[in-house]
Structure formats: structure tokens, C-alpha cells
Design a protein around this motif. Sequence first.
Motif, mmCIF file in Angstrom:
data_model
loop_
_atom_site.group_PDB
_atom_site.id
_atom_site.type_symbol
_atom_site.label_atom_id
_atom_site.label_comp_id
_atom_site.label_asym_id
_atom_site.label_seq_id
_atom_site.Cartn_x
_atom_site.Cartn_y
_atom_site.Cartn_z
ATOM 1 N N TRP A 56 0.053 4.982 0.594
ATOM 2 C CA TRP A 56 -1.019 6.087 1.031
ATOM 3 C C TRP A 56 -0.221 7.507 0.787
ATOM 4 C CZ3 TRP A 56 -5.830 5.361 2.933
ATOM 5 C CH2 TRP A 56 -6.293 4.185 3.134
ATOM 6 N N THR A 106 -1.681 -2.744 -9.849
ATOM 7 C CA THR A 106 -1.891 -1.501 -8.925
ATOM 8 C C THR A 106 -3.395 -0.881 -8.892
ATOM 9 O OG1 THR A 106 0.338 -0.959 -8.966
ATOM 10 C CG2 THR A 106 -1.058 0.781 -8.134
ATOM 11 N N THR A 135 -5.741 2.056 -7.409
ATOM 12 C CA THR A 135 -5.639 3.290 -6.441
ATOM 13 C C THR A 135 -6.719 4.082 -6.436
ATOM 14 O OG1 THR A 135 -3.154 3.674 -7.475
ATOM 15 C CG2 THR A 135 -4.147 5.459 -6.275
ATOM 16 N N GLN A 154 0.955 -0.977 0.001
ATOM 17 C CA GLN A 154 -0.191 0.100 -0.020
ATOM 18 C C GLN A 154 0.988 1.261 0.013
ATOM 19 O OE1 GLN A 154 -3.601 0.061 2.454
ATOM 20 N NE2 GLN A 154 -2.894 -1.907 3.163
ATOM 21 N N SER A 182 -5.088 9.202 -1.291
ATOM 22 C CA SER A 182 -5.104 8.020 -2.112
ATOM 23 C C SER A 182 -4.526 6.967 -1.505
ATOM 24 C CB SER A 182 -4.756 8.285 -3.545
ATOM 25 O OG SER A 182 -3.432 8.827 -3.360
ATOM 26 N N ASP A 183 -4.588 5.765 -2.222
ATOM 27 C CA ASP A 183 -4.040 4.546 -1.601
ATOM 28 C C ASP A 183 -3.894 3.763 -2.755
ATOM 29 O OD1 ASP A 183 -2.932 2.493 -0.188
ATOM 30 O OD2 ASP A 183 -4.808 1.608 0.387
ATOM 31 N N ALA A 184 -2.477 3.688 -3.323
ATOM 32 C CA ALA A 184 -1.941 2.727 -4.455
ATOM 33 C C ALA A 184 -2.022 1.432 -3.795
ATOM 34 C CB ALA A 184 -0.845 3.452 -4.963
#
Length: 701
Positions: free
Chosen positions: A375, A429, A431, A373, A418-420
Amino acid sequence: MRDTPRLLALSLAIACALPATALRAADDDQAMRQKASDLQAITVQGNVLGASRTEDVRTYAGSRQVIARKDLDTGAYRSLDDALQHVPGVKIFDETGTGVLPQIMLRGLYESRSGRVQVLEDGIPLSLAPYGQTSLSLFPVTMNQIDRIDIVRGGAAVQYGPNNVGGVINLVSKPIPETWTTVLGEKVTAGGKGKFLKDSSVSTGGYLTPDFGVQMDADWLKGQYWRDHSDTDVKNVRLRTEWWLADDKVLKAEIGRYVANMDLAGALSVADYRDNPRDATRPLDEFTGRTTRSAVTYQQDLGAWALFDSSQFDWTTFGAESTRNFVVGMRRASTQTWSPDLPPQLRQSAPRGFSVYGTEPRLSLRIDGAVSQQWTLGVRAEREDIDFLVGNTGLDNGVYTLARNWKFRDRAFAAYVSDAIGFMDDRLTVTPGVRFEHLDSDYHDLATGRTTQNNIRNSLPGLTVGFKVSPRWYVYADAQRSLRAPQVTQIVFGDNLDSELAWNYEAGMRFFPAEGTSLNVDAYRIDFDKQIALDNTTRTYGNLGKTRHQGVEAQFEWSPVKALKFDLGYAYLDAKQESGQYAGQRVPYTSRNQYNVGASYDLGETTLAVNGYYFSKAFTDAANTPVENAIASIGPLPSYAVWNAQVSHVFLREKTSTLKGTLAVNNLADHRYYFRGIDTSPWGREPAPGRTFTAGVELAF
């Protein structure tokens, strides 16, 4: 800025007067050079654009293209916006060929002075006021400052807002060199009929110690472009520093001063255009602008922290104090106000002042593992104060009348997260993210005492998905919500206007079959709601309601041998109005088909390059009127094709010194074509630049 020539001379003196022993010591200190190089390579993990390099594009989950420095040097580009002409999905309305007042359309989204394009310099907005006045009436960036241009058409809306419906263009500065380097440049553009435009530039800087670097860039554009009444005098000076407080933290600061003075040749009547497109019939039209911009950025690698395996923090604060003024000749009768071939009766001036300050901290947090993750959390607070004056002076009696005396106050707050999420060793990935915009705009008419408040609150979600199928294949898709806040002039005639809002959808792929060969293809759709537009004939703002922009963009690059490179681009755009009286008609100014082609060949120290672009016809009004009217305010814009060529040669390479020269020809065939609706000249034909010749020389030492 009358002292700019002195500043140029002083910078040269500084460069030449640095103690030779200090420079030799820097050259001999391999450890220092390696440290500076390693540290400058650090990028903020939470920055979705990375370092905006070509390699960042390969696995970016959105359509994107980077114009590298070599292409800027050898591609027969007179200015930065000229280079953008060669990117699928970008259209430039070039009124001067100087790049001073860019008119950029991205994916069919257009407003005067690039009002619907988010242009950044090193991630910082360049517009006069990012919320209240999104236009680029001041463009304080010149070619000698920029290393590359990053055109991001999708996937960046959560982090880079507002005014990013069509995408984001990031201008990336040249890095501060490891050892002191000075670059002197001189270009002269001949537009014919005795018109010459000189572009003098100097860049000097480097790392004075292992931890501290400084760079000064200056540019002076002086002369006339290819038309009558086109005197140009533009000066731009910028100073940057980098101070590495430790191996894991850096403080960057910059300050710049930009001064522009230009005569504007303006639009012509149909008869005058046919007789002589070089002519100018608007002798009073001119533009002046001043801005002082500054920014400070702090970056630190925080390492492992709490539950996170790595983390980084950066904080950017920026500000600008600006003024700009357009002066135009007017008629007293409103029905004749903008006609290009009638003698003026009034001299109208429209000075505006802008005071803008913003601050944006951002935190990036990464968790490694089978499912990783990344962030990113950030906030931005911004303050904008805008003074808006309009006054008329009678040419017959000298009487000045104040027409408008407005003041605007914008207070904006934005937050994003956002969180990839990475799967399969980050090959896949996903996001998700969201941006929240909070804006309070206050309008006060100092002449009448009238006040109006306009408040917006918008949540803007986004989702991107990228999958590295193999080392050669990458596919992506994204959906995001974007906005542009109501502009200052629109607020005056509105009652708590809504933002212009859009949903952007995109899917694409990249294929790298061999080294030096790539294919990029994307398809997109933009559903644009509550769009505010200007009717050129009535000069009133109206709401087109809904418009839909959809299309396909493709870019193919092929290098059969290292010295030879070909590129081919294509964009298809179907932009339609979906509500109102003209539902089903094309959006004004949009061309359905765009082609770009280029080739370059390195022959030892010589590079030969040729490129061209084609745009199909467009309409300039919502009704898509097929026949030009008498005052040329509406009607079709014919298709046009333009070819350019350049030869570059390195005359000298000796140790750290390089001397090179260039010769370029723009609009090789001297093709006649025109625009209309260019800001202060909305009625008539605005001639596009004819054939010009540019000779340049550059010395680096």
C-alpha cells in the motif's frame, strides 16, 4: 551571483584544506564506509520509481528507459536535454545547444518551454509552478549534478502529478560519496566564427562522519553559442546534506541558487535564414532568470506495524522563490508584432515572480504472504503565488506603458492511494490506484480590479499489471487518467476552465536473451480531451478539443562483447486532431517516424562513441499547411538527421585520483535544419545548432 567565481574558489579551498588526517581516518574506517553504503542503498518502498536505476526498469509495469552516467559522460551530449534526443518518443526543439531553455516534447505532447512534460529532480517538480505555470523557463540543473536520467512514459500518473499526460522525466542526483571527493571539470565548445562557450564545474563532498555527509555542486556557463547575439552567463550552485539520525532514519536537505542571463538570437526571416543562419536580427531579445530552491526530506523505516510486516514513512517539503524575464523587440502595429526582419519600435519586458511551497508526506505499508500487498498513501499541499507583468517602452520616446499587471494565487491539494497486489511469489503484480486533485485558482488584475476564480476537482484512477513470465521475459499493461491544470494566461481569458484531461493506455514487453542484450517494445494510446493550444499567427488561445496520440516505441541494445555496445531505437507516432475545424489533421510539431542509433567501444582507457537521430517532417499549424507562408509562421518542418561522435580517454588513475579528457563533435555533417514557434520568436525560422566541437577535461581526487 557575481560572487560565483569566489564560491568556486572557496569550494576548492575547502576541499584542499580538509585535514589530511581526517580523510585518512575515514579511508581506514571500513565499518564507516560499509555503513554509509548500506544506508544510502535504502529506498522508499512506496516510490514506484525505486532508485531510478537500470535494474529498476526490468520489472516496471510501464514503458521506461534510464540513461546511465557512463552514457552521459561518453555520449557526445552537450546538455541534459540533448541526451533526451536519443530516447524513442522524445523530441527536442533545440534553439541554443546549451540546454538552458529546454523545449521537450514527449509522445507528441508539446507546449512552449516544455509545458506539457513533468520533469522532476529527485522526485521534486522542476517547473516554475507545478499547477499554474508548468513551463521550464528556468532549468536549474546542470550535467555535473546528475547521475542518471529516468524517462517514465507510463504507469506513474497516480503518484506523480499533475501534468504527466505524456509521462515523467526524473533527473537523479549523484550520490554523496563515502569519502571526500572533489571533481573539477572544464569544457569549451567552439561554434565557429569566433564563438566559444565555456562550462566550468566543481563538485566536492563526502561523509565527514559515519552519519553526516555534505556535497556542493557548482557550474558556470559563460560565452557565446554558435550564433550572433548569443552571450550566455549562467551560474548554478547547490548544497546538499544527509544526516543519518539512526540506522533506520535519515534527514536530507538541499538549497540551490541559479542565475541565468542570455541573449536570444531568435528566429530569422526565410531570406535571412538562407543567407546566413548564424545571423541574428532581433538585437533586443534577451532572457534573465533567478531562482532559489530548497527541499527537506525525512525518511524512516518503521518496521512491522499493526497488520503490516514492514512499513516506511517519508515526508518531503520543498520551496522556490523565482523570477524570470523575457525582453523582446516589438512593432506597434499588431499585424507586424512578431515579424523577425522588421526594426523594433518597442522594447517589451515580461517579468514574472513565483513563490512556490509544497509539502508531501507518504506512507508505505507491506503485507507478505501468498498474496502480498504494498500500500502507498500520500498527500500533497501546495501554494503558488505568481506575479505577471508586461510593459512596453517606446524606443523613439522612452515612454513606458504597463500592458498587464496580473496576480495569481493557487492553492492545491492532492491525495493518492495505490495497492500493488502480488500473486505467484510476486511474479504477477496488479496495482489499482487513484489520485484526487483539488485546485483553487484566483486571478486579480491589479490595473482594472477584475477578479476571476477557477476551480478544478478531478479524480484520476489508474491500473497497472505486470507479469514476470520468466527471468528473460516481462510483460505489462496499464491504463491511467492524467491532467494538466489550466495555466495562468489561459485563466484570464476563460470562465472556470476545465483541466486538460487524458486517458493513457499502454502495453509492452521486455526480453533479455543474454547478458548485455535487451529488447523493449511498447504500444500506447493517449485520448487527450479539452486540450488548450496556442495559435501562433493570431497569438490567441484556442481549444483543439480532442486529440489522439498513438504509436509504437522500441529500444534494442546489444553487447556482443563487454567492450562493444550497440543500440537502436524507433518510435512511430500517429497524433491526430479529433474535433474542430481541422479534425483528422496531424497534431502540430509531431513527427511520425523517429530513429535513434548509437555505438560505443571501450579500448582500454579509451572510449569511442557515435550516435545519431532522425525525425521525419512535421507541420506547425493545426491546418497542416503544406506551403510556408511569407512570414514563416506556418508551414512544414523538413525532416532532419544529425550525427554526433565523442572520444574519451583516461590519462591518469592513481589511488583515488583520475584525470580524463574528451573531444566531441556535434552535428558532424553541419546539417542545416530549423524549427519555428519558439516562444518569443514564433514567426520565422529558428535555426537549429550547426556543427560544434567540444573539448573537455575532468580531474577527480
